[in-house]
Structures are given as structure tokens and as C-alpha cells.
Motif scaffolding. Sequence first.
Motif, mmCIF file in Angstrom:
data_model
loop_
_atom_site.group_PDB
_atom_site.id
_atom_site.type_symbol
_atom_site.label_atom_id
_atom_site.label_comp_id
_atom_site.label_asym_id
_atom_site.label_seq_id
_atom_site.Cartn_x
_atom_site.Cartn_y
_atom_site.Cartn_z
ATOM 1 N N ILE A 328 0.953 -1.165 -0.075
ATOM 2 C CA ILE A 328 0.022 -0.104 0.065
ATOM 3 C C ILE A 328 0.928 1.093 -0.046
ATOM 4 C CG2 ILE A 328 -0.352 -0.066 2.538
ATOM 5 C CD1 ILE A 328 -3.156 1.309 1.964
ATOM 6 N N GLU A 329 0.638 2.240 -0.778
ATOM 7 C CA GLU A 329 1.334 3.298 -1.011
ATOM 8 C C GLU A 329 0.491 4.536 -1.088
ATOM 9 O OE1 GLU A 329 4.685 3.313 -0.976
ATOM 10 O OE2 GLU A 329 5.262 1.178 -1.299
ATOM 11 N N SER A 330 0.839 5.920 -0.859
ATOM 12 C CA SER A 330 -0.108 6.862 -0.997
ATOM 13 C C SER A 330 0.730 8.082 -1.753
ATOM 14 C CB SER A 330 -0.573 7.489 0.371
ATOM 15 O OG SER A 330 0.523 7.908 1.242
ATOM 16 N N ARG A 331 -0.026 8.775 -2.427
ATOM 17 C CA ARG A 331 0.502 9.867 -3.106
ATOM 18 C C ARG A 331 -0.295 11.093 -3.209
ATOM 19 N NH1 ARG A 331 4.613 11.299 -4.557
ATOM 20 N NH2 ARG A 331 4.479 11.748 -6.680
ATOM 21 N N PRO A 332 0.255 12.159 -3.041
ATOM 22 C CA PRO A 332 -0.752 13.286 -3.118
ATOM 23 C C PRO A 332 -1.419 13.456 -4.630
ATOM 24 C CG PRO A 332 1.661 13.944 -2.558
ATOM 25 C CD PRO A 332 1.735 12.603 -2.783
ATOM 26 N N VAL A 333 -2.806 13.903 -4.634
ATOM 27 C CA VAL A 333 -3.566 14.009 -5.697
ATOM 28 C C VAL A 333 -3.060 15.480 -6.280
ATOM 29 C CG1 VAL A 333 -6.165 14.086 -6.563
ATOM 30 C CG2 VAL A 333 -5.357 12.416 -4.726
ATOM 31 N N PRO A 334 -2.698 15.381 -7.399
ATOM 32 C CA PRO A 334 -2.394 16.634 -8.090
ATOM 33 C C PRO A 334 -3.512 17.779 -8.066
ATOM 34 C CG PRO A 334 -1.669 15.045 -9.482
ATOM 35 C CD PRO A 334 -2.396 14.224 -8.191
ATOM 36 N N GLY A 335 -3.303 19.106 -7.630
ATOM 37 C CA GLY A 335 -4.088 19.823 -7.575
ATOM 38 C C GLY A 335 -5.313 20.053 -6.593
ATOM 39 N N GLU A 339 -5.089 15.881 -0.229
ATOM 40 C CA GLU A 339 -5.838 14.721 -0.492
ATOM 41 C C GLU A 339 -4.849 13.717 -1.137
ATOM 42 O OE1 GLU A 339 -9.682 15.288 -2.409
ATOM 43 O OE2 GLU A 339 -9.746 17.234 -1.518
ATOM 44 N N TYR A 340 -5.067 12.658 -0.944
ATOM 45 C CA TYR A 340 -4.256 11.425 -1.394
ATOM 46 C C TYR A 340 -4.712 10.461 -2.126
ATOM 47 C CZ TYR A 340 -1.046 13.722 1.978
ATOM 48 O OH TYR A 340 -0.279 14.761 2.439
ATOM 49 N N ARG A 341 -3.956 9.915 -3.031
ATOM 50 C CA ARG A 341 -4.254 8.693 -3.767
ATOM 51 C C ARG A 341 -3.783 7.478 -3.028
ATOM 52 N NH1 ARG A 341 -2.997 10.221 -8.825
ATOM 53 N NH2 ARG A 341 -5.163 11.049 -9.456
ATOM 54 N N PHE A 342 -4.415 6.409 -3.132
ATOM 55 C CA PHE A 342 -3.794 5.146 -2.573
ATOM 56 C C PHE A 342 -3.656 4.290 -3.654
ATOM 57 C CE2 PHE A 342 -5.498 7.343 1.089
ATOM 58 C CZ PHE A 342 -4.539 6.909 2.098
ATOM 59 N N TYR A 343 -2.416 3.443 -3.585
ATOM 60 C CA TYR A 343 -2.190 2.366 -4.412
ATOM 61 C C TYR A 343 -2.196 1.021 -3.625
ATOM 62 C CZ TYR A 343 -0.866 6.123 -7.726
ATOM 63 O OH TYR A 343 -0.791 7.080 -8.415
ATOM 64 N N VAL A 344 -2.684 0.140 -4.011
ATOM 65 C CA VAL A 344 -2.948 -1.098 -3.399
ATOM 66 C C VAL A 344 -2.352 -2.405 -4.112
ATOM 67 C CG1 VAL A 344 -4.312 -2.557 -1.795
ATOM 68 C CG2 VAL A 344 -4.363 0.069 -1.576
ATOM 69 N N GLU A 345 -1.762 -3.017 -3.678
ATOM 70 C CA GLU A 345 -1.364 -4.459 -4.443
ATOM 71 C C GLU A 345 -1.916 -5.511 -3.435
ATOM 72 O OE1 GLU A 345 2.418 -5.649 -6.896
ATOM 73 O OE2 GLU A 345 2.520 -6.487 -4.827
ATOM 74 N N PHE A 346 -2.736 -6.531 -4.064
ATOM 75 C CA PHE A 346 -3.050 -7.579 -3.470
ATOM 76 C C PHE A 346 -2.955 -8.942 -4.451
ATOM 77 C CE2 PHE A 346 -6.955 -5.684 -4.745
ATOM 78 C CZ PHE A 346 -7.627 -6.768 -5.521
ATOM 79 N N GLU A 347 -2.854 -10.142 -3.707
ATOM 80 C CA GLU A 347 -2.758 -11.185 -4.373
ATOM 81 C C GLU A 347 -4.081 -11.751 -5.083
ATOM 82 O OE1 GLU A 347 -0.960 -14.012 -1.811
ATOM 83 O OE2 GLU A 347 1.116 -13.285 -2.199
ATOM 84 N N GLY A 348 -4.041 -12.194 -6.078
ATOM 85 C CA GLY A 348 -5.509 -12.708 -6.882
ATOM 86 C C GLY A 348 -5.397 -12.527 -8.285
ATOM 87 N N LYS A 349 -6.438 -13.166 -8.836
ATOM 88 C CA LYS A 349 -6.672 -13.365 -10.428
ATOM 89 C C LYS A 349 -7.970 -12.612 -10.721
ATOM 90 C CE LYS A 349 -4.338 -17.832 -10.639
ATOM 91 N NZ LYS A 349 -3.234 -17.365 -11.208
ATOM 92 N N ASN A 368 -12.969 7.287 -7.943
ATOM 93 C CA ASN A 368 -11.718 7.248 -9.263
ATOM 94 C C ASN A 368 -10.922 6.048 -8.938
ATOM 95 O OD1 ASN A 368 -12.859 9.907 -9.907
ATOM 96 N ND2 ASN A 368 -11.177 10.790 -8.517
ATOM 97 N N MET A 369 -11.491 4.909 -8.754
ATOM 98 C CA MET A 369 -10.902 3.603 -8.780
ATOM 99 C C MET A 369 -10.336 3.380 -10.006
ATOM 100 S SD MET A 369 -11.451 -0.290 -7.634
ATOM 101 C CE MET A 369 -11.726 -0.871 -9.090
ATOM 102 N N GLN A 370 -9.302 2.647 -10.182
ATOM 103 C CA GLN A 370 -8.518 2.090 -11.456
ATOM 104 C C GLN A 370 -7.940 0.961 -11.132
ATOM 105 O OE1 GLN A 370 -6.923 6.455 -12.889
ATOM 106 N NE2 GLN A 370 -6.245 4.872 -14.446
ATOM 107 N N ILE A 371 -8.114 -0.038 -12.089
ATOM 108 C CA ILE A 371 -7.336 -1.425 -11.925
ATOM 109 C C ILE A 371 -6.126 -1.016 -12.935
ATOM 110 C CG2 ILE A 371 -7.280 -3.717 -12.498
ATOM 111 C CD1 ILE A 371 -10.549 -3.573 -12.325
ATOM 112 N N LEU A 372 -4.769 -1.110 -12.390
ATOM 113 C CA LEU A 372 -3.687 -0.787 -12.881
ATOM 114 C C LEU A 372 -2.948 -2.085 -13.607
ATOM 115 C CD1 LEU A 372 -2.173 1.730 -10.538
ATOM 116 C CD2 LEU A 372 -3.889 2.098 -12.189
#
Length: 375
Positions: A328-335, A339-349, A368-372
Motif C-alpha cells: 500500500i502506497e499513498s501519493r498526493p492528488v495533483p491540484g 488529499e491523497y491517492r492510494f495504491y494497493v496491491e494484493f494477491e489474486g486473479k 476514481n478507482m482504477q485497475i492498474l
Amino acid sequence: MLDLKETRGEIDRVDKQIIELFEERMELCKEVAEYKLYTGKPVLDRKRELEKIAVLKSMASDEFYAHSIEELFEQIMSMSRKLQYKLLTEEGINNDIGFDIISKLPMENVKVVYQGIDGAYSQQAAMSYFGDNATYHNVLTFKQAMKEVRDGVADYAVLPFENSTAGIVTDVYDLLVEFENYIVDSFDVKISHCLSAVKGTTLETIKEVYSHPQALMQSSKFIDEYGWNKVNCANTAIAAQIISQEKDNTRACIASKNAAKLYGLEVLAEDVNQSSINTTKFIIVSRRKIARREANNICISFEMPHESGSLYTMLSHIIYNDLNMTRIESRPVPGKKWEYRFYVEFEGKSDQPGVVNALSGINAEALNMQILGNY
């Protein structure tokens, strides 16, 4: 004096009643799910939940119980939603997150882009992954690499994602959200940095060291020992090229031994990174929404309402569906201030029911969820 055994017996009796009532409530939630399935109404009705919690809090006898009731029913309602998402998935609603499952990545006669110039670690990584099956070209920035993949100029981009010493490559995280490209694989490359300079340079003549910020961080203990100034460059190989062109023995660079050889530099010190297991994770990025059959990592990003407990609510979908979160990581939301955007990685298909359930819940309740990628 109260009899502890008797009191505990009464608690057991009340707990049994709570379980019976909880199960009765969840059965009623199934009827709500059936109604929403029939009408197409969303599972989350935050206005209704807040109104309901306000009524329940008003029934409490004091402020402590009011706060406790709010927390209790937030969790009960969260579990109710998870049950409804599960039932909707079982009925074929929101059970396809759009990835084409393939046996292996197309790798014959592909075009691969990397950031940097000849001698860059990204070039080394790209060639070790694709070998002779690809044609390669380079760009100066990560953003240009992502653009070329999006626009079809390249089939894949090879980008550094995280280093075992210096952490995440923040620019790449942000670009994954900006561009509709997807991570389709990841792999590790052991990194061994050298201090290199033009002929005649010694450790005593050096005043400045050039390299990419990540390489400077990975070698900071060695650099700080000599008190040299650090100068950021776009790439380790670019740093080697600059040092080669300037022919100034007060300057040196941190780069690979291959880059030093390529640009005619002398290696003054090897393995200057402070960790002997210094490793960078690289990702393969494609514009196609594909996943290999054996892929077992999901990466998502999301923003969320600025409310108490929001992050827990998002992550609870992963916990509830028995998925193992690996990052899990967080990054500031531009503008947006604070406020922060979170990046989450988990195991699965991507076609696994628990993954679909979790993503359905997060998508419905986050912003604004996105699957990366599934890789």
C-alpha cells in the motif's frame, strides 16, 4: 459482590441473541439485494445509512454509547454491503472486470520502449526480458514511454517500479493513473552501481556526483562519506554520458559498469550501493487490458471520501474476501490540497470471485478507482 461466573453467563446469553439477530438482519439484506438486482439500484446508499445511524444514535442513553453504536452499525452496514456485492456477483452483475486472459504475452517482433539512453539499467532490463524477439528504442522520460505505448508506437514499455533500498519510483505510479495502460508483468533485476569518471580523476579530486535520484539514494552512504554534492540526472546512463562529454575530473557519476565501458569512463569504485542485495523491480506495461493465466497480483488505485474510517472501509473489502494485501502506497492528488491517492496491491486473479467481489465493493465506495494491472 457480583458473581463473575454468573455475569459471564449472562454475557454469553446476550451474545447468542446478538448473533441470532445479526443473522436475521443479514437475511433481510439478501431481500434488499434481490430488490436492487431487479431495479438496478446501487448497493451503497450513503444518505440512507447516515440517516439510519443518526436515528440509532439518538436511542442511546449517553454519549459514549452513541459513539459506540455509530461505530457498531458502520461495521454492520459495511458487512451488509459486502453480502450484497457477493450476491450480485453470483447473479452475474459486475462479475467481469474486463481483462482478457491469455496463456502468455505476445513477444514475437514486438516494439519495446525504455527510458534513458544506451547503457541504462532499463535497457538492460528490457533486453533481459524480451531478448532477440523485440526491436528497442529509448525516450528521455517515463511519460514519453507511457505515451508511446498508449499511442501504439510501442507494444510495451519497461519501467522501474520499486527499489529494495530506495523504495517506489513515484513518477511511474502517477503515470499509471494518468494513462490507460496496464501492468502485464513484473520482474526483478539486481543492481550493482559503480563510481566512474574520466581518466585522471581520483576520489580526492571529485566534488560532484551525477546520477538518477534513485541511484544517488541507493549509494548515499558511500557518497556522504566523502561529502560530495549530488546532482540529479534523468537516468544513470545519461549521467555517464554527461561526465564523458564534460571531461572534468571534479565530477563523477553513479552508473552501471556497462555504462562506464560504453562511454569510455574509468571505474573508480564498484558496488557502491549500500545494500549488497540492491534490486529493482521492473514492470512491463501494455495498452492492452490483458493478464497471463498464471498472473497472481492485482494493482489498483483509488481516492476516497475525506471521512473518518474511509481507508479501513476500502481495505476491509480485501480482508473480507480473504485476499492477501502485499503493498500500500499513498501519493498526493495533483491540484488537491492534503488529499491523497492510494495504491494497493494484493494477491489474486482477475476472474477470481473474491477479487471481483472486492473490486466491486471498492469501485462502488471509493472515488476514481482504477485497475492498474493483473500480473
